[in-house]
Write a protein that holds these residues in place. Structure first.
Motif, PDB file in Angstrom:
ATOM      1  N   LEU A 106       0.835  -1.195   0.000  1.00  0.00           N
ATOM      2  CA  LEU A 106       0.000   0.000   0.000  1.00  0.00           C
ATOM      3  C   LEU A 106       0.874   1.251   0.000  1.00  0.00           C
ATOM      4  N   GLU A 107       0.358   2.299  -0.600  1.00  0.00           N
ATOM      5  CA  GLU A 107       1.069   3.568  -0.657  1.00  0.00           C
ATOM      6  C   GLU A 107       0.785   4.355   0.625  1.00  0.00           C
ATOM      7  N   SER A 108       1.545   4.076   1.653  1.00  0.00           N
ATOM      8  CA  SER A 108       1.366   4.734   2.947  1.00  0.00           C
ATOM      9  C   SER A 108       2.725   5.074   3.523  1.00  0.00           C
ATOM     10  N   ASP A 109       2.705   5.917   4.552  1.00  0.00           N
ATOM     11  CA  ASP A 109       3.938   6.310   5.236  1.00  0.00           C
ATOM     12  C   ASP A 109       4.274   5.397   6.405  1.00  0.00           C
ATOM     13  N   LEU A 110       3.472   4.377   6.643  1.00  0.00           N
ATOM     14  CA  LEU A 110       3.688   3.488   7.779  1.00  0.00           C
ATOM     15  C   LEU A 110       4.688   2.396   7.421  1.00  0.00           C
ATOM     16  N   THR A 111       5.311   1.862   8.448  1.00  0.00           N
ATOM     17  CA  THR A 111       6.229   0.740   8.284  1.00  0.00           C
ATOM     18  C   THR A 111       5.630  -0.490   8.950  1.00  0.00           C
ATOM     19  N   PHE A 112       5.508  -1.546   8.203  1.00  0.00           N
ATOM     20  CA  PHE A 112       4.998  -2.827   8.699  1.00  0.00           C
ATOM     21  C   PHE A 112       6.135  -3.838   8.627  1.00  0.00           C
ATOM     22  N   SER A 113       6.316  -4.603   9.703  1.00  0.00           N
ATOM     23  CA  SER A 113       7.417  -5.555   9.760  1.00  0.00           C
ATOM     24  C   SER A 113       7.016  -6.750  10.608  1.00  0.00           C
ATOM     25  N   LEU A 114       7.932  -7.710  10.669  1.00  0.00           N
ATOM     26  CA  LEU A 114       7.734  -8.906  11.491  1.00  0.00           C
ATOM     27  C   LEU A 114       8.208  -8.711  12.919  1.00  0.00           C
ATOM     28  N   ASP A 149      -1.687  12.735  11.849  1.00  0.00           N
ATOM     29  CA  ASP A 149      -2.803  12.698  10.913  1.00  0.00           C
ATOM     30  C   ASP A 149      -3.200  11.283  10.529  1.00  0.00           C
ATOM     31  N   LEU A 150      -2.828  10.301  11.328  1.00  0.00           N
ATOM     32  CA  LEU A 150      -3.184   8.913  11.034  1.00  0.00           C
ATOM     33  C   LEU A 150      -4.647   8.656  11.354  1.00  0.00           C
ATOM     34  N   ASP A 151      -5.344   7.978  10.439  1.00  0.00           N
ATOM     35  CA  ASP A 151      -6.727   7.544  10.653  1.00  0.00           C
ATOM     36  C   ASP A 151      -6.673   6.108  11.173  1.00  0.00           C
ATOM     37  N   VAL A 152      -6.757   5.972  12.485  1.00  0.00           N
ATOM     38  CA  VAL A 152      -6.590   4.660  13.114  1.00  0.00           C
ATOM     39  C   VAL A 152      -7.714   3.714  12.714  1.00  0.00           C
ATOM     40  N   SER A 153      -8.953   4.212  12.675  1.00  0.00           N
ATOM     41  CA  SER A 153     -10.088   3.348  12.334  1.00  0.00           C
ATOM     42  C   SER A 153      -9.944   2.802  10.920  1.00  0.00           C
ATOM     43  N   GLU A 154      -9.507   3.626   9.994  1.00  0.00           N
ATOM     44  CA  GLU A 154      -9.321   3.144   8.624  1.00  0.00           C
ATOM     45  C   GLU A 154      -8.191   2.123   8.561  1.00  0.00           C
ATOM     46  N   LEU A 155      -7.115   2.359   9.313  1.00  0.00           N
ATOM     47  CA  LEU A 155      -6.004   1.409   9.333  1.00  0.00           C
ATOM     48  C   LEU A 155      -6.447   0.050   9.850  1.00  0.00           C
ATOM     49  N   VAL A 156      -7.170   0.039  10.965  1.00  0.00           N
ATOM     50  CA  VAL A 156      -7.610  -1.232  11.546  1.00  0.00           C
ATOM     51  C   VAL A 156      -8.585  -1.936  10.614  1.00  0.00           C
ATOM     52  N   GLU A 157      -9.516  -1.177  10.020  1.00  0.00           N
ATOM     53  CA  GLU A 157     -10.485  -1.795   9.115  1.00  0.00           C
ATOM     54  C   GLU A 157      -9.808  -2.342   7.867  1.00  0.00           C
ATOM     55  N   GLY A 186      -2.938  13.461  -4.255  1.00  0.00           N
ATOM     56  CA  GLY A 186      -1.698  13.388  -3.512  1.00  0.00           C
ATOM     57  C   GLY A 186      -1.830  12.898  -2.087  1.00  0.00           C
ATOM     58  N   GLN A 187      -3.052  12.683  -1.616  1.00  0.00           N
ATOM     59  CA  GLN A 187      -3.243  12.230  -0.237  1.00  0.00           C
ATOM     60  C   GLN A 187      -3.024  10.731  -0.161  1.00  0.00           C
ATOM     61  N   LYS A 188      -2.175  10.291   0.750  1.00  0.00           N
ATOM     62  CA  LYS A 188      -1.864   8.880   0.901  1.00  0.00           C
ATOM     63  C   LYS A 188      -2.898   8.191   1.772  1.00  0.00           C
ATOM     64  N   ILE A 189      -2.850   6.881   1.746  1.00  0.00           N
ATOM     65  CA  ILE A 189      -3.799   6.085   2.515  1.00  0.00           C
ATOM     66  C   ILE A 189      -3.518   6.230   4.006  1.00  0.00           C
ATOM     67  N   PHE A 190      -4.561   6.052   4.811  1.00  0.00           N
ATOM     68  CA  PHE A 190      -4.521   6.143   6.276  1.00  0.00           C
ATOM     69  C   PHE A 190      -4.258   7.568   6.753  1.00  0.00           C
ATOM     70  N   LYS A 191      -4.504   8.586   5.935  1.00  0.00           N
ATOM     71  CA  LYS A 191      -4.277   9.968   6.332  1.00  0.00           C
ATOM     72  C   LYS A 191      -5.616  10.694   6.443  1.00  0.00           C
ATOM     73  N   ARG A 192      -5.755  11.464   7.529  1.00  0.00           N
ATOM     74  CA  ARG A 192      -6.926  12.319   7.660  1.00  0.00           C
ATOM     75  C   ARG A 192      -6.767  13.529   6.754  1.00  0.00           C
ATOM     76  N   SER A 193      -7.860  13.970   6.155  1.00  0.00           N
ATOM     77  CA  SER A 193      -7.817  15.145   5.302  1.00  0.00           C
ATOM     78  C   SER A 193      -7.742  16.426   6.106  1.00  0.00           C
ATOM     79  N   VAL A 194      -8.231  16.396   7.372  1.00  0.00           N
ATOM     80  CA  VAL A 194      -8.213  17.566   8.242  1.00  0.00           C
ATOM     81  C   VAL A 194      -7.570  17.151   9.550  1.00  0.00           C
ATOM     82  N   ARG A 195      -6.723  18.026  10.132  1.00  0.00           N
ATOM     83  CA  ARG A 195      -6.001  17.676  11.353  1.00  0.00           C
ATOM     84  C   ARG A 195      -6.918  17.586  12.563  1.00  0.00           C
ATOM     85  N   SER A 196      -7.894  18.565  12.690  1.00  0.00           N
ATOM     86  CA  SER A 196      -8.729  18.606  13.888  1.00  0.00           C
ATOM     87  C   SER A 196      -9.633  17.407  13.941  1.00  0.00           C
ATOM     88  N   SER A 197      -9.977  16.997  15.172  1.00  0.00           N
ATOM     89  CA  SER A 197     -10.833  15.835  15.379  1.00  0.00           C
ATOM     90  C   SER A 197     -12.292  16.153  15.183  1.00  0.00           C
TER      91      SER A 197
END
Length: 781
Positions: free
Chosen positions: A550-558, A577-585, A698-709
């Motif tokens: 996936l095109e994201s800024d996160l690092t996944f490893s073993l 700016d990580l969208d935790v709910s989208e990541l988990v889903e 240009g917005q990557k996956i798992f990123k919120r479009s707005v910073r505020s909650s």
């Protein structure tokens, strides 16, 4: 100019050798042919020997191995400098001087030893002292212990350990001293470990790394009352961990009261050469002995450590090994003698002062940073800076803990230090990697936990640390703090989201510096444990591969190489700016997709196997029916051909086709009639995430479009929808013309919306259905 021609030639050869070792571009002369005297002799010794260039090239290859980073090794050699060459020259000179006649050697070594001792005593404010030069920095303390034993036990030279048995000696060291120092002293002196007493540090008043003087006084009184002999106290002027200084003035008074020897060591002793010295360190000049490590302080390679001491009886110093009658052993001071003359008083003071200024520069910048906690003894003149990342609970969002305060307050507090230790370990490693010239390292302290230490007195002279390196270190620290705070804040949210997801299992690993650890929970269907474990490993391995694609800024490893959980996905540091709910889903949906595909493949394999068996039975049955229908005569080769020529047999072709989707055998009569093969049923849709949403360019996956909650406002939502409507996904042929009515426009909008949903949504409809909708719309128009 040197008068001795042999000495001049030796210096010339050494200079050429140093140039050869420092030149990385020199090429090795290839050896084409070698003569072997004996095959069992190692390669370098065969033949008539090697030339100097080949030998030095071999040494250089060993120093700069191919697997090592050549940049870091070359960087260290560049900072050796001229003063380093003088120290290296001293070792060669010592070997050459040792061949002189005995009288000339005695005069020369006496001059070198007396000059170096006098210079060091004047530099470090230690009047009327003697010096012992040694390679191991613990060897000086060992010889001092033997000197004190010889002094306090008059019959020790004759009786040996028998006098120690009658009155057991006790050596006191701080609990903040170097690891293994007490055990090393006992092993070398032949004393039991009961002779070593570790004094705790202050726990209520003063620094947490200073020796508790009141407690030490009570311990000494108890030892005296029990018949033991207090022998020696080892104090610190700069503890190995935090760089704190003990209360040397009070400790000296306590030692005089009980007739004990006071020995001081530590990095803060280097500041005695400066014009201004703090009173706590200045008290070290009244101690009985101190150990100086000038090699690291001044950046001098291969120079010995020095132990300065005061004692009136030369015979006892000789018995303890602090002095020697062998002139060759006195030549240990020669490299230091040359280096001190080369640097001069100004050069020595300038190097120590530069290191202190680096510490002050870093400390001033750390005061302006949030979430950074420092642990220094004296902010005005502390040469060692220890800091750590720390986020007070009062600064956090208390709403996430309010409902669980009564149930998980103690577990959070108990796990908090472990988590901070992990995060600070990661922070120290990142800073050391990003700014290697700073020389920062990670240190474990008893009270503070894991911290990052900056001790330029021990590293700056070798690494060549400058002010810009400290500024770069601060800039890197500013970049890492938001990542640490975001990860720490979202870590609990990630745990809650994973625990609410049925198909995922949260793995608590406090030693992982990142968002967390998750495992896709395989649904058991009665299989054995070994097979389930293999399928679980297969699914999570494929899940890790899919997530990394996936095109994201996160690092996944073993996870870590040693000590990590198996069959898990480790998620590294994240941003705010990580969208935790989208990541988990997404993790859950990807895991379900992999599981369904695995099950579909297993089911299809079983269906194909059964279909093949059924096809074989039907083919065998069809052959038997054809045999009965044609008759026995037509099966005879010659007779059957003649009979078929006179009376041809007309039979309709019967075939079978295997439908993979339905998993059944079907007749081919419809194929021969319609002259086309049927498509069969529609395959099941592939499971996808339900959180598929539109993203900005240009917005990557798992990123919120707005910073505020907070949610979007009504105005911003409308403007965002207007921007999306400006991009018309319909083809030009479906654009409404001026002659079309309102009803046709509505139909075209419905068709465009259906096309847009098919493009953005999950694969929920088949391509034939899409074509049918388009044809239906064209027929209506």
């Amino acid at each position: 100019k040197m008068v001795d021609p042999t000495l001049a030639e030796m210096g010339k050869n050494l200079n050429e050798a140093m140039k050869m070792l420092e030149d990385n571009q020199r090429k090795v002369e290839e050896e084409n042919e070698k003569k072997y005297a004996r095959k069992d002799i190692p390669g370098p010794l065969q033949g008539s020997g090697q030339d100097m260039v080949s030998i030095l090239q071999l040494v250089q290859n060993l120093m700069h191995g191919e697997e090592e980073e050549e940049t870091s090794q070359a960087y260290r050699l560049q900072n050796v400098g001229e003063q380093g060459h003088m120290a290296l020259l001293g070792h060669s000179l010592a070997a050459y001087i040792s061949v002189l006649d005995r009288e000339r050697l005695r005069k020369l070594t006496t001059r070198i030893l007396s000059d170096t001792t006098l210079w060091l005593c004047r530099l470090f404010r230690y009047e009327n002292g003697s010096a012992y030069y040694h390679e191991d920095d613990r060897e000086g303390l060992l010889k001092i212990c033997r000197l004190v034993i010889h002094t306090r036990y008059e019959d020790y030279t004759v009786e040996g350990f028998n006098v120690l048995y009658t009155k057991q000696p006790v050596i006191y060291i701080s609990s903040a001293a170097r690891t293994g120092l007490g055990q090393a002293l006992c092993n070398q002196l032949g004393l039991p470990l009961s002779c070593m007493c570790r004094v705790p540090c202050n726990t209520m008043f003063g620094s947490q790394h200073q020796m508790d003087v009141a407690l030490l006084d009570r311990v000494i009184k108890d030892d005296v009352e029990s018949g033991k002999l207090p022998l020696l106290l080892v104090a610190n002027a700069g503890t190995p961990g935090a760089g704190h200084t003990d209360k040397l003035g009070r400790l000296k008074e306590l030692c005089e009261q009980y007739n004990m020897w006071l020995h001081v060591e530590g990095v803060n002793l280097a500041t005695l050469a400066l014009g201004y010295v703090s009173s706590s360190v200045l008290a070290a000049t009244k101690c009985d002995s101190m150990t100086l490590t000038l090699g690291s302080w001044l950046g001098l390679p291969a120079v010995p450590a020095v132990t300065l001491y005061r004692h009136e009886d030369p015979s006892l110093s000789l018995a303890a090994g602090l002095t020697s009658s062998q002139p060759v052993e006195k030549l240990r001071a020669l490299p230091l003698w040359l280096s001190l003359q080369y640097l001069g008083h100004d050069g020595i003071v300038e190097r120590i002062k530069h290191a202190s200024q680096l510490s002050q520069r870093l400390l001033e910048n750390l005061k302006n940073l949030d979430f950074i906690k420092t642990s220094v003894e004296d902010e005005l003149s502390s040469p060692v800076v220890v800091f750590k990342f720390f986020w007070e609970y009062s600064n956090r969002d208390q709403t996430s803990h309010a409902a669980q305060a009564s149930t998980i307050q103690h577990p959070i507090i108990s796990n908090e230090r472990h988590i901070y230790d992990t995060f600070n370990q990661w922070l120290g490693e990142q800073l050391a990697q990003l700014v290697p010239a700073s020389g920062v390292d990670v240190v474990e302290l008893e009270d503070e936990g894991t911290c990052v230490r900056f001790s330029p007195l021990m590293t700056s002279a070798v690494l060549g640390t400058e002010i810009q390196d400290v500024d770069q270190l601060v800039d890197c620290l500013k970049m890492k703090i938001p990542v640490l705070t975001s990860t720490l804040q979202l870590r609990e949210e990630f745990e809650q989201e994973v625990r609410r997801t049925a198909s995922l299992l949260y793995i608590e690993d406090l030693s992982w510096p990142g968002l967390g650890v998750v495992r896709y929970n395989y649904h058991s269907d009665g299989k054995n444990d070994d097979k389930q474990e293999k399928e679980l490993e297969k699914i999570n391995t494929e899940l890790l591969k899919k997530l990394n694609e996936l095109e994201s800024d996160l690092t996944f490893s073993l996870g870590p190489e040693f000590g990590g959980q198996k069959n898990c996905v480790y998620i590294g540091m994240v941003t705010e700016d990580l969208d935790v709910s989208e990541l988990v889903e997404t993790i859950a949906a990807t895991g379900r997709e992999i599981e369904e595909n695995s099950r579909l493949l297993e089911n299809m394999t079983e269906v194909v196997r059964k279909g093949i068996q059924e096809a074989q039975l039907q083919l065998q049955k069809a052959n038997e029916e054809r045999l009965l229908e044609e008759g026995l005569l037509r099966q005879i080769p010659v007779v059957g051909s003649v009979l078929n020529w006179f009376s041809p047999f007309q039979a309709s072709p019967k075939g079978r086709t295997f439908n993979l989707t339905a998993g059944s055998l079907e007749s081919t009569e419809s194929t021969y009639v319609s002259k086309a093969q049927g498509t069969g049923t529609t395959p099941p849709p592939t499971p996808k995430s339900s959180l598929a949403k539109q993203r900005l360019p240009g917005q990557k996956i798992f990123k919120r479009s707005v910073r505020s909650s907070d949610a979007f406002s009504e105005t911003s939502s409308i403007s965002h929808c207007d921007d999306l409507e400006k991009v018309d996904p319909r083809p030009p042929a479906l654009s409404p013309g001026p002659e079309q009515g309102p009803q046709q426009t509505e139909e075209q909008k419905e068709l465009a919306q259906a096309t847009q949903m098919d493009t953005q949504g999950a694969q929920s409809d088949d391509p034939p259905r899409h074509c049918a909708k388009a044809e239906e719309g064209e027929s209506q128009r």
